[in-house]
Design an enzyme around this catalytic site. Structure first.
Site, PDB file in Angstrom:
ATOM      1  N   SER A   1      30.432  15.911  12.437  1.00  0.00           N
ATOM      2  CA  SER A   1      29.119  15.768  13.057  1.00  0.00           C
ATOM      3  C   SER A   1      28.329  14.859  12.128  1.00  0.00           C
ATOM      4  CB  SER A   1      28.443  17.129  13.185  1.00  0.00           C
ATOM      5  OG  SER A   1      27.100  16.959  13.600  1.00  0.00           O
ATOM      6  N   THR A   2      28.248  13.574  12.495  1.00  0.00           N
ATOM      7  CA  THR A   2      27.618  12.593  11.610  1.00  0.00           C
ATOM      8  C   THR A   2      26.129  12.849  11.418  1.00  0.00           C
ATOM      9  OG1 THR A   2      27.335  11.063  13.452  1.00  0.00           O
ATOM     10  CG2 THR A   2      29.299  10.773  12.095  1.00  0.00           C
ATOM     11  N   CYS A   3      25.475  13.438  12.406  1.00  0.00           N
ATOM     12  CA  CYS A   3      24.037  13.709  12.279  1.00  0.00           C
ATOM     13  C   CYS A   3      23.749  14.759  11.207  1.00  0.00           C
ATOM     14  CB  CYS A   3      23.465  14.194  13.601  1.00  0.00           C
ATOM     15  SG  CYS A   3      23.510  12.962  14.905  1.00  0.00           S
ATOM     16  N   TYR A   4      24.678  15.680  11.046  1.00  0.00           N
ATOM     17  CA  TYR A   4      24.461  16.786  10.109  1.00  0.00           C
ATOM     18  C   TYR A   4      25.356  16.707   8.875  1.00  0.00           C
ATOM     19  CZ  TYR A   4      21.908  18.657  14.037  1.00  0.00           C
ATOM     20  OH  TYR A   4      21.005  18.821  15.068  1.00  0.00           O
ATOM     21  N   PHE A   5      26.079  15.582   8.726  1.00  0.00           N
ATOM     22  CA  PHE A   5      26.977  15.399   7.580  1.00  0.00           C
ATOM     23  C   PHE A   5      27.899  16.602   7.425  1.00  0.00           C
ATOM     24  CE2 PHE A   5      23.083  13.049   5.992  1.00  0.00           C
ATOM     25  CZ  PHE A   5      23.548  11.801   6.370  1.00  0.00           C
TER      26      PHE A   5
END
Length: 142
Positions: A132-136
């Site tokens: 999940s790139t938004c939440y690393f």
């Protein structure tokens, strides 16, 4: 000849791009006023805009938060063993998979944190790692 070369170079590098550069600068300063940039040293501004390009991967490992895992779980130990054996380019590819960029922008490496989480699937062999790139967050099946 020297005068011609000097005039030509001046035209190519200054005069020919003056109007497009002024237009760009006007738009850039509208969104990012110059007074805000003056507080940074050039090196800090470069990291802020371009991101860090060199990393202490062991420091990055120390900053990881685990969700559903503990640091000494076998899956986590195996992950880090394999990760540290990767060449630099593959490590940056992992960072791009995790965050959407092969650089850490706006952060010092010391402050960058990401999470390795257990996706808690019934059959982990049927699940690939995903991020999940938004939440690393890296979801790493057991």
């Amino acid at each position: 000849r020297k005068e011609y070369v000097d005039l030509y170079v001046n035209y190519m590098f200054n005069k020919s791009v003056q109007k497009p550069f002024e237009d760009f600068m006007q738009g850039f300063l509208r969104g990012c006023p110059a007074r805000n940039w003056k507080m940074f040293f050039p090196e800090e501004l470069q990291v802020l805009l371009q991101g860090c390009t060199t990393f202490d991967w062991h420091l990055l490992e120390k900053n990881v938060v685990y969700g559903g895992y503990k640091k000494l779980d076998r899956t986590i130990r195996n992950f880090w063993t394999v990760f540290h054996k990767l060449p630099e380019e593959k490590k940056k590819m992992f960072l791009a998979f995790l965050s959407g960029s092969d650089r850490i922008t706006g952060y010092e490496v010391e402050c960058f944190r990401f999470c390795i989480a257990d996706p808690q699937k019934e059959n982990p062999d049927e699940v690939c790692p995903f991020a999940s790139t938004c939440y690393f967050t890296l979801f790493l099946p057991r």
